[in-house]
Design a protein around this motif. Structure first.
Motif, PDB file in Angstrom:
ATOM      1  N   ASN A   1       0.708  -1.293   0.050  1.00 31.98           N
ATOM      2  CA  ASN A   1      -0.159   0.040   0.166  1.00 31.98           C
ATOM      3  C   ASN A   1       0.691   1.293  -0.061  1.00 31.98           C
ATOM      4  O   ASN A   1       0.647   2.226  -0.789  1.00 31.98           O
ATOM      5  N   MET A   2       1.751   1.262   0.983  1.00 30.47           N
ATOM      6  CA  MET A   2       2.784   2.465   0.965  1.00 30.47           C
ATOM      7  C   MET A   2       3.452   2.702  -0.465  1.00 30.47           C
ATOM      8  O   MET A   2       3.662   3.756  -0.966  1.00 30.47           O
ATOM      9  N   ALA A   3       3.957   1.669  -0.914  1.00 25.65           N
ATOM     10  CA  ALA A   3       4.654   1.534  -2.337  1.00 25.65           C
ATOM     11  C   ALA A   3       3.723   2.281  -3.479  1.00 25.65           C
ATOM     12  O   ALA A   3       4.176   3.199  -3.969  1.00 25.65           O
ATOM     13  N   LYS A   4       2.556   1.721  -3.372  1.00 31.85           N
ATOM     14  CA  LYS A   4       1.598   2.080  -4.495  1.00 31.85           C
ATOM     15  C   LYS A   4       1.360   3.848  -4.317  1.00 31.85           C
ATOM     16  O   LYS A   4       1.403   4.640  -5.075  1.00 31.85           O
ATOM     17  N   TYR A   5       1.173   4.212  -2.902  1.00 30.02           N
ATOM     18  CA  TYR A   5       0.945   5.757  -2.686  1.00 30.02           C
ATOM     19  C   TYR A   5       1.990   6.540  -3.040  1.00 30.02           C
ATOM     20  O   TYR A   5       1.899   7.422  -3.848  1.00 30.02           O
ATOM     21  N   LEU A   6       3.416   6.090  -2.630  1.00 29.82           N
ATOM     22  CA  LEU A   6       4.434   6.906  -2.810  1.00 29.82           C
ATOM     23  C   LEU A   6       4.918   7.173  -4.218  1.00 29.82           C
ATOM     24  O   LEU A   6       4.945   8.066  -4.724  1.00 29.82           O
ATOM     25  N   ALA A   7       4.614   5.719  -5.035  1.00 30.35           N
ATOM     26  CA  ALA A   7       4.913   5.749  -6.448  1.00 30.35           C
ATOM     27  C   ALA A   7       3.890   6.511  -7.193  1.00 30.35           C
ATOM     28  O   ALA A   7       4.355   7.147  -8.166  1.00 30.35           O
ATOM     29  N   ALA A   8       2.775   6.395  -6.941  1.00 27.15           N
ATOM     30  CA  ALA A   8       1.787   7.278  -7.783  1.00 27.15           C
ATOM     31  C   ALA A   8       2.042   8.588  -7.672  1.00 27.15           C
ATOM     32  O   ALA A   8       1.569   9.439  -8.479  1.00 27.15           O
ATOM     33  N   LYS A   9       2.286   8.954  -6.138  1.00 29.57           N
ATOM     34  CA  LYS A   9       2.417  10.501  -6.163  1.00 29.57           C
ATOM     35  C   LYS A   9       3.622  10.952  -6.873  1.00 29.57           C
ATOM     36  O   LYS A   9       3.662  12.238  -7.422  1.00 29.57           O
ATOM     37  N   ALA A  10       4.593  10.279  -6.805  1.00 25.87           N
ATOM     38  CA  ALA A  10       5.814  10.755  -7.343  1.00 25.87           C
ATOM     39  C   ALA A  10       5.687  10.747  -8.586  1.00 25.87           C
ATOM     40  O   ALA A  10       6.236  11.584  -9.452  1.00 25.87           O
TER      41      ALA A  10
ATOM     42  N   THR B   1      -0.585   7.979 -16.090  1.00 29.63           N
ATOM     43  CA  THR B   1       0.106   8.088 -14.789  1.00 29.63           C
ATOM     44  C   THR B   1      -1.084   8.644 -13.899  1.00 29.63           C
ATOM     45  O   THR B   1      -1.033   8.383 -12.668  1.00 29.63           O
ATOM     46  N   ARG B   2      -1.891   9.606 -14.157  1.00 30.55           N
ATOM     47  CA  ARG B   2      -2.913  10.128 -13.197  1.00 30.55           C
ATOM     48  C   ARG B   2      -3.856   9.167 -12.773  1.00 30.55           C
ATOM     49  O   ARG B   2      -4.177   9.296 -11.717  1.00 30.55           O
ATOM     50  N   LEU B   3      -4.070   8.342 -13.545  1.00 34.49           N
ATOM     51  CA  LEU B   3      -5.092   7.186 -12.992  1.00 34.49           C
ATOM     52  C   LEU B   3      -4.574   6.614 -11.710  1.00 34.49           C
ATOM     53  O   LEU B   3      -5.755   6.243 -10.872  1.00 34.49           O
ATOM     54  N   TYR B   4      -3.401   6.620 -11.525  1.00 35.72           N
ATOM     55  CA  TYR B   4      -3.105   5.728 -10.387  1.00 35.72           C
ATOM     56  C   TYR B   4      -3.108   6.368  -8.690  1.00 35.72           C
ATOM     57  O   TYR B   4      -2.924   6.002  -8.068  1.00 35.72           O
ATOM     58  N   GLN B   5      -3.522   7.730  -9.054  1.00 33.04           N
ATOM     59  CA  GLN B   5      -4.230   8.142  -7.840  1.00 33.04           C
ATOM     60  C   GLN B   5      -5.247   7.713  -7.310  1.00 33.04           C
ATOM     61  O   GLN B   5      -5.727   7.987  -6.165  1.00 33.04           O
ATOM     62  N   VAL B   6      -6.165   7.139  -8.490  1.00 35.55           N
ATOM     63  CA  VAL B   6      -7.559   6.850  -8.243  1.00 35.55           C
ATOM     64  C   VAL B   6      -7.591   5.487  -8.009  1.00 35.55           C
ATOM     65  O   VAL B   6      -8.107   4.878  -7.149  1.00 35.55           O
ATOM     66  N   ALA B   7      -6.844   4.740  -8.873  1.00 28.65           N
ATOM     67  CA  ALA B   7      -6.921   3.188  -8.865  1.00 28.65           C
ATOM     68  C   ALA B   7      -5.463   2.526  -9.095  1.00 28.65           C
ATOM     69  O   ALA B   7      -4.634   2.985  -8.990  1.00 28.65           O
ATOM     70  N   PRO B   8      -5.475   1.311  -8.655  1.00 29.82           N
ATOM     71  CA  PRO B   8      -6.626   0.214  -8.189  1.00 29.82           C
ATOM     72  C   PRO B   8      -7.202   0.586  -6.619  1.00 29.82           C
ATOM     73  O   PRO B   8      -8.119   0.026  -6.245  1.00 29.82           O
ATOM     74  N   ILE B   9      -6.355   1.546  -6.001  1.00 27.01           N
ATOM     75  CA  ILE B   9      -6.985   1.860  -4.703  1.00 27.01           C
ATOM     76  C   ILE B   9      -6.845   3.306  -4.663  1.00 27.01           C
ATOM     77  O   ILE B   9      -5.533   3.572  -4.922  1.00 27.01           O
ATOM     78  N   SER B  10      -7.563   4.151  -4.183  1.00 25.52           N
ATOM     79  CA  SER B  10      -7.163   5.503  -4.006  1.00 25.52           C
ATOM     80  C   SER B  10      -6.203   5.808  -2.835  1.00 25.52           C
ATOM     81  O   SER B  10      -6.002   5.096  -1.839  1.00 25.52           O
ATOM     82  N   THR B  11      -5.546   6.935  -2.939  1.00 24.77           N
ATOM     83  CA  THR B  11      -4.624   7.471  -1.964  1.00 24.77           C
ATOM     84  C   THR B  11      -5.144   7.513  -0.685  1.00 24.77           C
ATOM     85  O   THR B  11      -4.735   7.515   0.537  1.00 24.77           O
ATOM     86  N   ASN B  12      -6.428   8.038  -0.528  1.00 23.99           N
ATOM     87  CA  ASN B  12      -7.099   8.057   0.817  1.00 23.99           C
ATOM     88  C   ASN B  12      -7.490   6.927   1.386  1.00 23.99           C
ATOM     89  O   ASN B  12      -7.171   6.799   2.648  1.00 23.99           O
TER      90      ASN B  12
ATOM     91  N   SER C   1      -6.072   5.631   5.145  1.00 23.18           N
ATOM     92  CA  SER C   1      -6.999   5.046   6.012  1.00 23.18           C
ATOM     93  C   SER C   1      -6.448   3.881   6.551  1.00 23.18           C
ATOM     94  O   SER C   1      -6.259   3.658   7.729  1.00 23.18           O
ATOM     95  N   TYR C   2      -5.693   3.032   5.682  1.00 25.89           N
ATOM     96  CA  TYR C   2      -5.127   1.733   6.087  1.00 25.89           C
ATOM     97  C   TYR C   2      -4.051   2.052   7.062  1.00 25.89           C
ATOM     98  O   TYR C   2      -3.783   1.291   8.056  1.00 25.89           O
ATOM     99  N   VAL C   3      -3.147   3.049   6.609  1.00 26.41           N
ATOM    100  CA  VAL C   3      -1.811   3.069   7.131  1.00 26.41           C
ATOM    101  C   VAL C   3      -2.296   3.560   8.738  1.00 26.41           C
ATOM    102  O   VAL C   3      -1.872   3.182   9.760  1.00 26.41           O
ATOM    103  N   ALA C   4      -3.198   4.442   8.799  1.00 26.47           N
ATOM    104  CA  ALA C   4      -3.836   5.044  10.195  1.00 26.47           C
ATOM    105  C   ALA C   4      -4.322   3.679  11.209  1.00 26.47           C
ATOM    106  O   ALA C   4      -4.048   3.876  12.265  1.00 26.47           O
ATOM    107  N   GLU C   5      -5.143   2.984  10.473  1.00 24.46           N
ATOM    108  CA  GLU C   5      -5.745   2.103  11.170  1.00 24.46           C
ATOM    109  C   GLU C   5      -4.743   0.925  11.576  1.00 24.46           C
ATOM    110  O   GLU C   5      -4.674   0.380  12.610  1.00 24.46           O
ATOM    111  N   HIS C   6      -4.017   0.347  10.632  1.00 26.67           N
ATOM    112  CA  HIS C   6      -3.228  -0.788  10.849  1.00 26.67           C
ATOM    113  C   HIS C   6      -1.894  -0.668  11.510  1.00 26.67           C
ATOM    114  O   HIS C   6      -1.273  -1.557  11.923  1.00 26.67           O
ATOM    115  N   LEU C   7      -1.220   0.557  11.381  1.00 21.67           N
ATOM    116  CA  LEU C   7       0.141   0.930  11.531  1.00 21.67           C
ATOM    117  C   LEU C   7       0.039   1.812  12.687  1.00 21.67           C
ATOM    118  O   LEU C   7       0.951   1.809  13.351  1.00 21.67           O
TER     119      LEU C   7
END
Length: 387
Positions: A320-329, A359-370, A374-380
Motif C-alpha cells: 500500500n505504501m509503495a503504491k501511494y508513494l510511487a503514484a504521488k511521485a 499516470t494520473r489514473l493511479y492516484q485513483v485506481a486500483p485503490i485511492s490514495t485516501n 486510512s489503512y496506514v492510520a488504522e493498521h500501522l
C-alpha cells in the motif's frame, strides 16, 4: 528476506528494453488516439515469455517472483509504453497460482503461459460499493452442479481482450455471516461462454485509453468447478492478488516517473531561451531534481514490498505504501515534465500529455490514495477506523 540477483534483474531490463524498442512513440500514440488495443505488442511480450514470468516452470513459465515481474512492467512504462494494457495478466493469476486446485492449474496455467488464453480481467468493484468490497451485492447461488450469478460490476478492464475473468461474488448473504469479510467466493469465468448467456458488457468511455466496462449478470450459469479454493474464503484469497497488484502498479508508476524525468531533463538541456539552455535556470532544474528524489525514494518501498511478498511475508502495508508513494511521485514528475515543456507539453507529438493522463489514473485506481492513508492510520498507527 530474499536477496535479489542484481545482474539478473539488469538482464531482464535489457531484454524488455530491446523488445520495447520495436514499438516506437508513434505506435503508442496511434494506439491512444485510435482507442485500439496493442495486439502486436501484447503478442510480442507473450512470445518472449515476459507475461508468463511468474508462472512456475512446470506449467511453461519462468518461475520468477514479484520483483522480476515488477521490473518488466516498470521498463515498459519507462520506454514510453503503457503496461496498463497487459498488467492484468500478471496480477490476476495470483489467485489461481496460490489458491487454485491442481486440476485448475494444470488446465489453465500452460495455456496462459503460451498465450493461448488471456486472464486480463478481475471483477470486484461495484457501482454502489466502490472500494468497500465487503458490501458487494453480486451473488453466486449454488444450484446442483452450477452456480447462478446475479448482480453488477463496474470499471472492469480489458473484458474485450480476455478469455477469462476472476470474479468475486457473495455466496452467503452479508446478514448471515459473523464477519463481513466472510461469505465471498472467487470464481474463474469463461468469458466466451458467459457473454450473451447471462453476462452483458457495456463499455465506459473515459479520459485514459484504459478499456473499461460495466458488467450486468442476469442468471449467468457457470460450472461448480469454476470455484477457486474454498467457498466463502474469497476475500482472503483476493488480498494476495491485490497486494501484488499494488506493488506492480507502484513499479509502473516508477517507470512513468523515470520517463518524465528523463524527458524533462533532455528538453531542459536542448531548449534555449534568452541565449541559454533553460536547464541552467534553478526554477527549471530544482523541480526536476526534486521529482527524481521522490521517485527514487518510492522505489525503495517498492523493493521492500517485493522482498516481503517473495519471502512469503505479509506485504500489505509495504504494498500500500509503495503504491501511494510511487503514484504521488509519478504524478509530480508528470507535472514537472509538462511545465518544463511549456506549451509543447500539450502537443500530442511530444507524448507528454498522453503519459500525463495515463499516470494520473493511479492516484485513483486500483485503490485511492485516501484509502491507503486510512489503512496506514488504522493498521500501522492504531488509530480508530475512519469508515
Amino acid at each position: 528476506m530474499i536477496e535479489y540477483d542484481q545482474q539478473a534483474l539488469e538482464s531482464i531490463r535489457d531484454g524488455v528494453r530491446g523488445l520495447c524498442a520495436r514499438f516506437s512513440d508513434d505506435y503508442w500514440r496511434a494506439i491512444d488516439q485510435q482507442q485500439s488495443f496493442p495486439e502486436e505488442f501484447v503478442k510480442a511480450l507473450t512470445d518472449a515469455g515476459w507475461l508468463s514470468a511468474m508462472i512456475p516452470e512446470q506449467y511453461g513459465g519462468s518461475g520468477l517472483g514479484l520483483a522480476e515481474a515488477s521490473v518488466i512492467l516498470e521498463e515498459v512504462n519507462r520506454c514510453g509504453g503503457n503496461s496498463g494494457t497487459v498488467h492484468g495478466q500478471m496480477y490476476n493469476m495470483f489467485t489461481l497460482l496460490r489458491h487454485g486446485s491442481d486440476q485448475q492449474k494444470q488446465h489453465y496455467l500452460p495455456r496462459l503461459a503460451s498465450g493461448e488464453l488471456r486472464l486480463q480481467s478481475m471483477g470486484v468493484t461495484e457501482p454502489t460499493t466502490g472500494t468497500d468490497t465487503t458490501k458487494i451485492k453480486t451473488s453466486a447461488e449454488r444450484r446442483g452442479d452450477k452456480y447462478v450469478i446475479n448482480g453488477q460490476k463496474v470499471w472492469i478492464s480489458r473484458i474485450q481482450y480476455s478469455d477469462l475473468m476472476i470474479l468475486l461474488a457473495r455466496t452467503t448473504p452479508l446478514d448471515q455471516v459473523k464477519k463481513k469479510t466472510e461469505g465471498m467466493s472467487i470464481f474463474l469465468v469463461d468469458l466466451h461462454q458467459a457473454i450473451g448467456n447471462g453476462l452483458t458488457v457495456q463499455p465506459i468511455a473515459n479520459m485514459v485509453h484504459h478499456v473499461t466496462n460495466e458488467l450486468f449478470f442476469d442468471n449467468l450459469e457457470i460450472p461448480a468447478d469454476s470455484l477457486i479454493g474454498e467457498e466463502g474464503q474469497g476475500f482472503r484469497y483476493i488480498l494476495d492478488g491485490l497486494n501484488a497488484e499494488r506493488t506492480l502498479i507502484a513499479a509502473e508508476c516508477i517507470g512513468d516517473g523515470r520517463w518524465f524525468i528523463e524527458k524533462a531533463s533532455r528538453y531542459a538541456n536542448d531548449r534555449e531561451v534568452f541565449g541559454r539552455p533553460i536547464g541552467k535556470n534553478q526554477g527549471i532544474q530544482f523541480p526536476i531534481a526534486e521529482a527524481h528524489i521522490e521517485v527514487e525514494a518510492a522505489d525503495l518501498m517498492r523493493w521492500q514490498a517485493c522482498q516481503q511478498y517473495d519471502s512469503g511475508l505479509n506485504a500489505g502495508a509495504s504494498a500500500n505504501m509503495a503504491k501511494y508513494l510511487a503514484a504521488k511521485a509519478s504524478w509530480e514528475a508528470a507535472n514537472v515534465c509538462l511545465q518544463t515543456h511549456g506549451g509543447f507539453g500539450f502537443a500530442c507529438e511530444y507524448d507528454v500529455e498522453r503519459k500525463f493522463r495515463e499516470t494520473r489514473l493511479y492516484q485513483v485506481a486500483p485503490i485511492s490514495t485516501n484509502l491507503i492513508l486510512s489503512y496506514v492510520a488504522e493498521h500501522l498507527l492504531d488509530l480508530p477506523r475512519s469508515f
